[in-house]
Design a protein around this motif. Structure first.
Motif, short mmCIF file in Angstrom:
data_model
loop_
_atom_site.label_atom_id
_atom_site.label_comp_id
_atom_site.label_asym_id
_atom_site.label_seq_id
_atom_site.Cartn_x
_atom_site.Cartn_y
_atom_site.Cartn_z
N ARG A 107 0.89 -1.03 -0.07
CA ARG A 107 0.11 -0.17 -0.08
C ARG A 107 0.80 1.17 0.01
O ARG A 107 0.59 2.18 -0.70
CB ARG A 107 -0.90 0.16 1.30
N ASN A 153 0.43 2.57 14.45
CA ASN A 153 -0.31 1.64 13.69
C ASN A 153 -0.18 1.36 12.44
O ASN A 153 -0.92 0.07 11.93
CB ASN A 153 -1.72 1.94 14.44
N THR A 285 -9.60 4.54 12.24
CA THR A 285 -10.73 3.89 11.63
C THR A 285 -11.29 2.72 12.07
O THR A 285 -12.53 2.35 11.35
CB THR A 285 -10.47 3.97 10.27
N GLY A 445 -10.05 1.82 6.04
CA GLY A 445 -9.61 1.81 4.80
C GLY A 445 -9.47 3.24 4.42
O GLY A 445 -10.38 4.08 4.62
N PHE A 452 -9.13 11.93 3.11
CA PHE A 452 -9.35 11.13 4.13
C PHE A 452 -8.93 11.97 5.25
O PHE A 452 -8.15 12.84 5.49
CB PHE A 452 -8.02 10.02 4.33
C1 UN1 Z 1 -7.04 2.83 7.20
O1 UN1 Z 1 -7.99 2.61 7.79
O2 UN1 Z 1 -6.66 1.85 6.53
O3 UN1 Z 1 -4.36 5.93 12.18
C2 UN1 Z 1 -6.19 3.96 7.37
C3 UN1 Z 1 -4.98 5.56 11.66
C4 UN1 Z 1 -5.69 6.26 10.42
C5 UN1 Z 1 -5.57 5.72 9.09
C6 UN1 Z 1 -6.25 4.57 8.76
N1 UN1 Z 1 -5.02 7.75 10.45
O4 UN1 Z 1 -5.41 4.51 11.90
#
Ligand code: UN1
Length: 497
Positions: A107, A153, A285, A445, A452
């Motif tokens: 990704r 994460n 998320t 996601g 985003f």
């Molecule tokens: C995702 O859901 O694939 O820190 C990305 C996080 C978010 C990014 C999520 N800023 O979980």
């Protein structure tokens, strides 16, 4: 791959040990195993990194965007070719499953390709003018030196989408990753340097919060991009506001999935389990609230119980494991404490997973995925971000009630609505207070080509990714271009033949 890596800082194109405290990067599935070790940066090293970025800024800003993009294309190829090895290191350092780890490296490569492609997309806008002979256009220029603060994460995807965007739009960067994932940071920085990034354009320093504060508060930083908790994000944002520095803060979430009575129940089950428990729930998320339409609630919870009980917990390098450990011992203690307090306050455990894979090292930081039914919206597990494998459930009388429940609380990052009813889906689009809405898919996601970020306490400043990234990593200049009054007749003013 059991060898231990030495963590080096990248300052002005040179790799070197820091002069601060020694620190250890542990495998959360086998805390006795040190994945990497290094020394933190001193304040002087942070200064040197910012200074290097500042000195490199004019030449990088003056490099044609297509040449900047070439570095990203090469970086994407390198990442792709190393996806298995770097993905395995990601798993050893962070604890998500192997599929997720390797997938995340791929990704990151995709993110680099997306931003490399920015060189081939439009670079500004042209407007008509009220005055004869004039054109008005808007050009974009880099902001300058960007500080990037990234969480544990997504050790490579989030840094990739901040750094690649900053770089392609002509900025230089000083980056401080979370202290639990320094190895992946070094791997990404290696990829950029091997891809030909000039010295000083990207600098990497490791350190605790004080290092982050020294960086984001540095007088020569022009913008800060941050992902992490809401309290820290707001602290950084207020400090930046005082100094007139732009900030993009992606913060917490408490994301709800609503399952309506007409939903495809099997699909909803798959997506809710994935959204809640992948990465052990450690995504801003992640699905952390489930709102069930009352007529299907009992049936849904019965089926959910079976799905959750079947989850295999254990070392994430084992391909049959579904849920790995959480990041560190503090996270495990905090999350298990929140579960116990919720149960003591009256929450019912409606589902839990306890299946350990054979051979699991029990000193790993495991938390059993848990689903709690809550009576009252004031329960902390309903309101507060837990950042672990915990899903809180409530029942709604109808669709309007479900939306009202989802909109309760401070956060507004992501939500899902499961329904086959087009009218309900469209009403959700109009009424859910979130930055990202999924209809019939999990709350997590983020595709690189679309904005985003969240609303309410979940986000501040321009969103990330897609064209939104350009808004943050550039400043616009509106140009009124006219040739003045010529001493000759212009073709458009001449007499018709
Ligand atoms: C995702 O859901 O694939 O820190 C990305 C996080 C978010 C990014 C999520 N800023 O979980």
């Amino acid at each position: 791959m059991s060898e231990q890596s030495t963590l080096l800082h990248l300052i002005d194109g040179q790799w070197h040990e820091g002069g601060g405290e020694r620190f250890f990067d542990l495998n959360p599935a086998r805390p006795g195993h040190i994945v990497a070790e290094g020394m933190e940066a001193t304040e002087t090293e942070v200064d040197r990194a910012v200074d290097a970025a500042r000195r490199a800024a004019p030449a990088w800003a003056g490099t044609p965007m297509h040449a900047r993009a070439q570095v990203l294309w090469r970086g994407a190829e390198l990442l792709e070719s190393r996806a298995e090895d770097v993905g395995t290191e990601l798993v050893r350092e962070e604890g998500k499953t192997l599929g997720e780890g390797v997938g995340e490296v791929r990704r990151a490569a995709q993110v680099l390709r997306y931003y490399a492609g920015a060189a081939d997309r439009e670079a500004g806008e042209v407007y008509s003018s009220a005055r004869r002979g004039e054109q008005i256009f808007v050009v974009r220029r880099p902001v300058g030196v960007v500080a990037a603060i990234t969480p544990f994460n997504f050790p490579i995807a989030i840094p990739a989408w901040k750094i690649a965007a900053a770089l392609v739009y002509g900025n230089t960067v000083v980056w401080k990753p979370a202290m639990t994932v320094p190895l992946l940071a070094m791997r990404l920085a290696e990829v950029f340097t091997e891809a030909g990034l000039p010295n000083g354009v990207l600098n990497l320093v490791y350190g605790q919060n004080a290092t982050g504060a020294a960086l984001t508060g540095h007088p020569f930083i022009d913008a800060v991009t941050f992902t992490g908790s809401t309290p820290v994000g707001r602290l950084i944002a207020s400090d930046c506001a005082r100094r007139g520095v732009g900030v993009q803060a992606e913060m917490g979430g408490k994301n709800a999935a609503i399952v309506l009575r007409d939903a495809d129940i099997e699909l909803a089950l798959d997506q809710v389990v994935t959204g809640a428990f992948r990465s052990a729930g450690q995504k801003c998320t992640a699905t952390s609230r489930l709102i069930l339409d009352a007529p299907i609630a009992d049936e849904f919870l019965d089926l959910l119980r079976g799905r959750v009980a079947a989850l295999e917990i254990g070392d994430p390098l084992d391909p049959s494991v579904n849920v790995g450990p959480v990041i560190d011992v503090q996270a495990r203690e905090r999350i298990t404490g929140e579960i116990s307090e919720a149960v003591a306050a009256g929450a019912t455990v409606v589902a839990a997973a306890h299946q350990r894979r054979a051979g699991t090292d029990e000193t790993g930081f495991y938390v059993s995925p848990t689903v709690l039914e809550i009576e009252h919206p004031s329960a902390p597990v309903w309101k507060e971000e837990i950042f672990g494998p915990v899903l809180s459930v409530r029942r709604a009388d109808n669709f309007a009630h479900a939306v009202q429940m989802a909109n309760e609380g401070d956060y507004g990052l992501s939500a899902s609505v499961f329904t086959q009813d087009l009218t309900a889906a469209l009403a959700a689009v109009d009424s859910m207070d979130v930055g990202v809405l999924h209809v019939n898919s999990e709350t997590a996601g983020a595709d690189p080509h679309v904005p985003f970020g969240g609303v309410k306490a979940s986000g501040m400043g321009p969103k990330e990714q897609g064209e939104a990234a350009r808004d943050f990593f550039t400043q616009s200049t509106t140009v009124y271009l006219t040739g003045g009054r010529p001493p000759y007749a212009l073709p458009c003013e001449g007499a018709r033949p």
